[in-house]
Design a protein around this motif. Structure first.
Motif, PDB file in Angstrom:
ATOM      1  N   TYR A  16      24.947  42.526  42.865  1.00  0.00           N
ATOM      2  CA  TYR A  16      25.225  41.753  43.850  1.00  0.00           C
ATOM      3  C   TYR A  16      26.477  42.160  44.292  1.00  0.00           C
ATOM      4  CZ  TYR A  16      27.276  37.483  45.918  1.00  0.00           C
ATOM      5  OH  TYR A  16      27.814  36.672  46.387  1.00  0.00           O
ATOM      6  N   LYS A  17      26.433  42.208  45.781  1.00  0.00           N
ATOM      7  CA  LYS A  17      27.658  42.615  46.448  1.00  0.00           C
ATOM      8  C   LYS A  17      28.718  41.656  46.661  1.00  0.00           C
ATOM      9  CE  LYS A  17      29.019  45.329  50.291  1.00  0.00           C
ATOM     10  NZ  LYS A  17      29.271  46.797  50.980  1.00  0.00           N
ATOM     11  N   LEU A  18      29.925  41.928  46.252  1.00  0.00           N
ATOM     12  CA  LEU A  18      31.060  40.979  46.682  1.00  0.00           C
ATOM     13  C   LEU A  18      31.300  40.928  48.035  1.00  0.00           C
ATOM     14  CD1 LEU A  18      33.482  41.490  43.374  1.00  0.00           C
ATOM     15  CD2 LEU A  18      31.715  39.742  43.762  1.00  0.00           C
ATOM     16  N   THR A  19      31.439  39.744  48.784  1.00  0.00           N
ATOM     17  CA  THR A  19      31.693  39.867  50.222  1.00  0.00           C
ATOM     18  C   THR A  19      32.957  39.469  50.488  1.00  0.00           C
ATOM     19  OG1 THR A  19      31.269  37.411  50.184  1.00  0.00           O
ATOM     20  CG2 THR A  19      29.417  39.182  50.514  1.00  0.00           C
ATOM     21  N   ASN A  20      34.034  38.971  49.936  1.00  0.00           N
ATOM     22  CA  ASN A  20      35.241  38.694  50.544  1.00  0.00           C
ATOM     23  C   ASN A  20      36.302  38.830  49.439  1.00  0.00           C
ATOM     24  OD1 ASN A  20      34.426  36.674  48.735  1.00  0.00           O
ATOM     25  ND2 ASN A  20      35.025  34.984  50.278  1.00  0.00           N
ATOM     26  N   THR A  21      36.107  39.972  48.396  1.00  0.00           N
ATOM     27  CA  THR A  21      37.203  40.138  47.564  1.00  0.00           C
ATOM     28  C   THR A  21      38.148  41.031  48.056  1.00  0.00           C
ATOM     29  OG1 THR A  21      35.625  39.849  45.588  1.00  0.00           O
ATOM     30  CG2 THR A  21      37.822  41.045  45.108  1.00  0.00           C
ATOM     31  N   LYS A  22      39.625  40.633  48.174  1.00  0.00           N
ATOM     32  CA  LYS A  22      40.460  41.293  48.840  1.00  0.00           C
ATOM     33  C   LYS A  22      40.841  42.816  47.878  1.00  0.00           C
ATOM     34  CE  LYS A  22      42.570  37.426  51.107  1.00  0.00           C
ATOM     35  NZ  LYS A  22      43.749  36.791  51.111  1.00  0.00           N
ATOM     36  N   LYS A  23      41.045  43.690  48.462  1.00  0.00           N
ATOM     37  CA  LYS A  23      41.460  44.849  47.813  1.00  0.00           C
ATOM     38  C   LYS A  23      42.998  44.701  46.869  1.00  0.00           C
ATOM     39  CE  LYS A  23      38.422  47.672  49.100  1.00  0.00           C
ATOM     40  NZ  LYS A  23      37.359  48.341  48.340  1.00  0.00           N
ATOM     41  N   ALA A  24      42.962  45.088  45.741  1.00  0.00           N
ATOM     42  CA  ALA A  24      44.280  44.776  44.956  1.00  0.00           C
ATOM     43  C   ALA A  24      44.726  45.980  44.281  1.00  0.00           C
ATOM     44  CB  ALA A  24      43.752  43.623  43.985  1.00  0.00           C
ATOM     45  N   LYS A  25      45.984  46.279  44.151  1.00  0.00           N
ATOM     46  CA  LYS A  25      46.429  47.467  43.714  1.00  0.00           C
ATOM     47  C   LYS A  25      46.470  47.312  42.067  1.00  0.00           C
ATOM     48  CE  LYS A  25      51.443  46.310  43.661  1.00  0.00           C
ATOM     49  NZ  LYS A  25      52.455  46.603  43.963  1.00  0.00           N
ATOM     50  N   ASP A  26      46.341  46.081  41.620  1.00  0.00           N
ATOM     51  CA  ASP A  26      46.457  45.935  40.139  1.00  0.00           C
ATOM     52  C   ASP A  26      45.799  44.514  39.605  1.00  0.00           C
ATOM     53  OD1 ASP A  26      48.254  43.777  40.418  1.00  0.00           O
ATOM     54  OD2 ASP A  26      50.020  45.189  40.305  1.00  0.00           O
ATOM     55  N   VAL A  27      45.373  44.236  38.516  1.00  0.00           N
ATOM     56  CA  VAL A  27      44.794  43.263  37.965  1.00  0.00           C
ATOM     57  C   VAL A  27      45.446  41.948  38.536  1.00  0.00           C
ATOM     58  CG1 VAL A  27      46.082  43.114  35.800  1.00  0.00           C
ATOM     59  CG2 VAL A  27      43.680  42.162  35.986  1.00  0.00           C
ATOM     60  N   PHE A  28      46.842  41.886  38.499  1.00  0.00           N
ATOM     61  CA  PHE A  28      47.288  40.645  38.759  1.00  0.00           C
ATOM     62  C   PHE A  28      47.125  40.298  40.281  1.00  0.00           C
ATOM     63  CE2 PHE A  28      51.169  37.752  39.856  1.00  0.00           C
ATOM     64  CZ  PHE A  28      50.906  36.659  39.326  1.00  0.00           C
ATOM     65  N   GLY A  29      47.284  41.399  41.199  1.00  0.00           N
ATOM     66  CA  GLY A  29      46.927  41.195  42.608  1.00  0.00           C
ATOM     67  C   GLY A  29      45.532  40.777  42.791  1.00  0.00           C
ATOM     68  N   PHE A  30      44.598  41.296  41.998  1.00  0.00           N
ATOM     69  CA  PHE A  30      43.330  40.675  41.987  1.00  0.00           C
ATOM     70  C   PHE A  30      43.025  39.127  41.717  1.00  0.00           C
ATOM     71  CE2 PHE A  30      39.060  40.314  40.312  1.00  0.00           C
ATOM     72  CZ  PHE A  30      38.271  40.880  41.023  1.00  0.00           C
ATOM     73  N   TYR A  81      37.645  42.258  37.174  1.00  0.00           N
ATOM     74  CA  TYR A  81      38.588  43.355  37.781  1.00  0.00           C
ATOM     75  C   TYR A  81      38.271  44.759  37.259  1.00  0.00           C
ATOM     76  CZ  TYR A  81      42.566  46.426  38.812  1.00  0.00           C
ATOM     77  OH  TYR A  81      43.726  47.323  39.447  1.00  0.00           O
ATOM     78  N   GLN A  82      38.274  44.715  35.996  1.00  0.00           N
ATOM     79  CA  GLN A  82      37.694  46.146  35.298  1.00  0.00           C
ATOM     80  C   GLN A  82      36.326  46.630  35.796  1.00  0.00           C
ATOM     81  OE1 GLN A  82      38.240  45.123  31.242  1.00  0.00           O
ATOM     82  NE2 GLN A  82      40.419  46.069  30.999  1.00  0.00           N
ATOM     83  N   LEU A  83      35.476  45.675  35.883  1.00  0.00           N
ATOM     84  CA  LEU A  83      33.925  45.745  36.462  1.00  0.00           C
ATOM     85  C   LEU A  83      33.976  46.328  37.891  1.00  0.00           C
ATOM     86  CD1 LEU A  83      31.677  42.772  35.282  1.00  0.00           C
ATOM     87  CD2 LEU A  83      32.019  45.541  34.533  1.00  0.00           C
ATOM     88  N   VAL A  84      34.909  45.729  38.658  1.00  0.00           N
ATOM     89  CA  VAL A  84      35.012  46.163  40.253  1.00  0.00           C
ATOM     90  C   VAL A  84      35.863  47.640  40.232  1.00  0.00           C
ATOM     91  CG1 VAL A  84      36.438  45.825  42.395  1.00  0.00           C
ATOM     92  CG2 VAL A  84      35.167  44.007  41.052  1.00  0.00           C
ATOM     93  N   LYS A  85      36.737  47.724  39.247  1.00  0.00           N
ATOM     94  CA  LYS A  85      37.256  49.194  39.407  1.00  0.00           C
ATOM     95  C   LYS A  85      36.050  50.339  39.092  1.00  0.00           C
ATOM     96  CE  LYS A  85      41.234  50.534  37.371  1.00  0.00           C
ATOM     97  NZ  LYS A  85      42.246  50.438  36.367  1.00  0.00           N
ATOM     98  N   LYS A  86      35.248  50.012  38.114  1.00  0.00           N
ATOM     99  CA  LYS A  86      34.477  50.850  37.608  1.00  0.00           C
ATOM    100  C   LYS A  86      33.060  51.022  38.722  1.00  0.00           C
ATOM    101  CE  LYS A  86      32.618  53.900  34.896  1.00  0.00           C
ATOM    102  NZ  LYS A  86      33.008  55.118  34.348  1.00  0.00           N
ATOM    103  N   GLN A  87      32.597  49.941  39.179  1.00  0.00           N
ATOM    104  CA  GLN A  87      31.255  49.807  39.934  1.00  0.00           C
ATOM    105  C   GLN A  87      31.545  49.787  41.443  1.00  0.00           C
ATOM    106  OE1 GLN A  87      28.976  46.548  38.458  1.00  0.00           O
ATOM    107  NE2 GLN A  87      29.401  47.261  36.184  1.00  0.00           N
ATOM    108  N   GLY A  88      32.948  49.302  41.799  1.00  0.00           N
ATOM    109  CA  GLY A  88      33.019  49.087  43.134  1.00  0.00           C
ATOM    110  C   GLY A  88      32.686  47.562  43.367  1.00  0.00           C
ATOM    111  N   GLU A  89      32.623  47.179  44.655  1.00  0.00           N
ATOM    112  CA  GLU A  89      32.004  45.714  44.948  1.00  0.00           C
ATOM    113  C   GLU A  89      30.365  45.344  44.685  1.00  0.00           C
ATOM    114  OE1 GLU A  89      33.623  44.852  48.880  1.00  0.00           O
ATOM    115  OE2 GLU A  89      35.577  44.368  48.030  1.00  0.00           O
ATOM    116  N   GLU A  90      29.877  46.385  44.488  1.00  0.00           N
ATOM    117  CA  GLU A  90      28.255  46.327  44.229  1.00  0.00           C
ATOM    118  C   GLU A  90      28.184  46.139  42.528  1.00  0.00           C
ATOM    119  OE1 GLU A  90      24.485  46.279  46.016  1.00  0.00           O
ATOM    120  OE2 GLU A  90      26.280  46.775  47.164  1.00  0.00           O
TER     121      GLU A  90
END
Length: 327
Positions: A16-30, A81-90
């Motif tokens: 599943y591709k995330l469509t509107n998750t903003k880029k964040a520099k760290d977990v709290f920003g996410f 957030y850890q999943l997104v860091k590893k897999q990207g938005e897909e």
């Protein structure tokens, strides 16, 4: 992909591709970005879940996060957030659920030895702790690393953290669901204080054995510790203060020998612990933690430990540990 490893973690074919998750520099920003609103994520509150328990489901219709408390929701978003860091938005389809085995997962920083970290560096450490799902940070103090109101001159020539910086760090930790706990030694490891001429009479020792242990038989000891608490504890929002109590090498010796020979080292230790609890709880509404090394073999005295106090094991191995034993 997720750390610490969840109790339940299964991945399936499909993404599943995330469509509107903003880029964040760290977990709290996410976390902040997701909390602003994300159509990919559906939240399901379940009051039956434990404080930090959560579930994540990624399927064709998006992400479902199940939680019972705000802490659980934050831990779930941290794992996402850890999943997104590893897999990207897909994101790969998956089912994940977790609940910590240890309620308080602490990390301690000694700010008494050498230069004190700058606030910016302390915040970076908190950022790392946040992603690793720690929920407690302790600042260890046994010397002149904080400008106590009644001993302001003592910090001259020393590196120290200000009251304003502590309060800023406390707020920073609180936003990330980390409890910032003061760790103020109040028994052993007091040599820096007891080397001062005006405080030397509170020490346990003599000229050949410079004191490292403060004397719990002297009323002035509690006046002194009370002043430390009055300056330090209001800077922390935590409901705890760690009062040290480890390696009190003067216990049973010198000025304390006669009392301990009559009543026992264990009795004097517990009396001191009780008085520290009274100073911390009755005036500042904080329960105490203390190192357990001195009481480990005194099972017959465990009933003397103040209610809700937490004994913390200091592991005397290559890697030191903080394991909580509640009483």
């Amino acid at each position: 992909m997720i750390f610490p490893k969840p109790k339940h973690e299964i991945y399936y074919e499909g993404t599943y591709k995330l469509t509107n998750t903003k880029k964040a520099k760290d977990v709290f920003g996410f976390y902040l970005a997701v909390e602003e609103g994300n159509s990919d994520i559906t939240y399901l509150e379940n009051k039956m879940l434990e404080k930090e328990e959560y579930g994540i489901f990624v399927g064709e219709k998006g992400v479902i996060i199940t939680f019972g408390t705000k802490e659980g929701r934050f831990r779930a978003i941290t794992s996402l957030y850890q999943l997104v860091k590893k897999q990207g938005e897909e994101l790969i389809f998956c089912e994940i659920s977790d609940c910590p085995d240890i309620e308080r997962r602490g990390f301690m920083i000694n700010i008494s030895s050498g230069r004190v970290y700058k606030l910016e560096m302390l915040k970076k450490i908190v950022d790392y702790m946040t992603e690793l799902k720690y929920n407690e940070l302790q600042l260890y103090m046994d010397a002149f690393c904080f400008p106590y109101k009644d001993y302001m001159d003592y910090v001259k020539g020393h590196s120290y953290i200000t009251a304003e910086e502590v309060m800023e760090l406390d707020a920073y930790c609180k936003e990330r669901f980390i409890d910032l706990v003061p760790n103020q030694n109040c028994f052993g490891h007091m040599q820096a204080w007891l080397a001062k001429k005006e405080l030397a009479h509170l020490g346990v020792g003599n000229e050949e054995y410079p004191p490292t242990t403060i004397n719990p038989l002297m009323p002035e000891t509690y006046e002194f510790i009370g002043k430390l608490f009055d300056s330090l504890l209001p800077c922390f929002s935590s409901g705890f203060v760690h009062v040290g109590m480890d390696e009190a090498k003067g216990l049973g010796r010198f000025q304390l020998k006669e009392y301990c020979d009559k009543y026992g080292r264990d009795t004097l230790f517990m009396e001191h612990l009780q008085k520290l609890w009274e100073l911390a709880y009755k005036k500042h509404n904080k329960n105490i933690m203390f190192w357990a090394d001195m009481v480990w073999d005194w099972e017959h005295m465990y009933h003397k430990i103040p209610q809700n106090a937490i004994a913390v094991e200091w592991g005397y191995q290559e890697v030191q540990s903080m394991v909580y034993c509640g009483f």
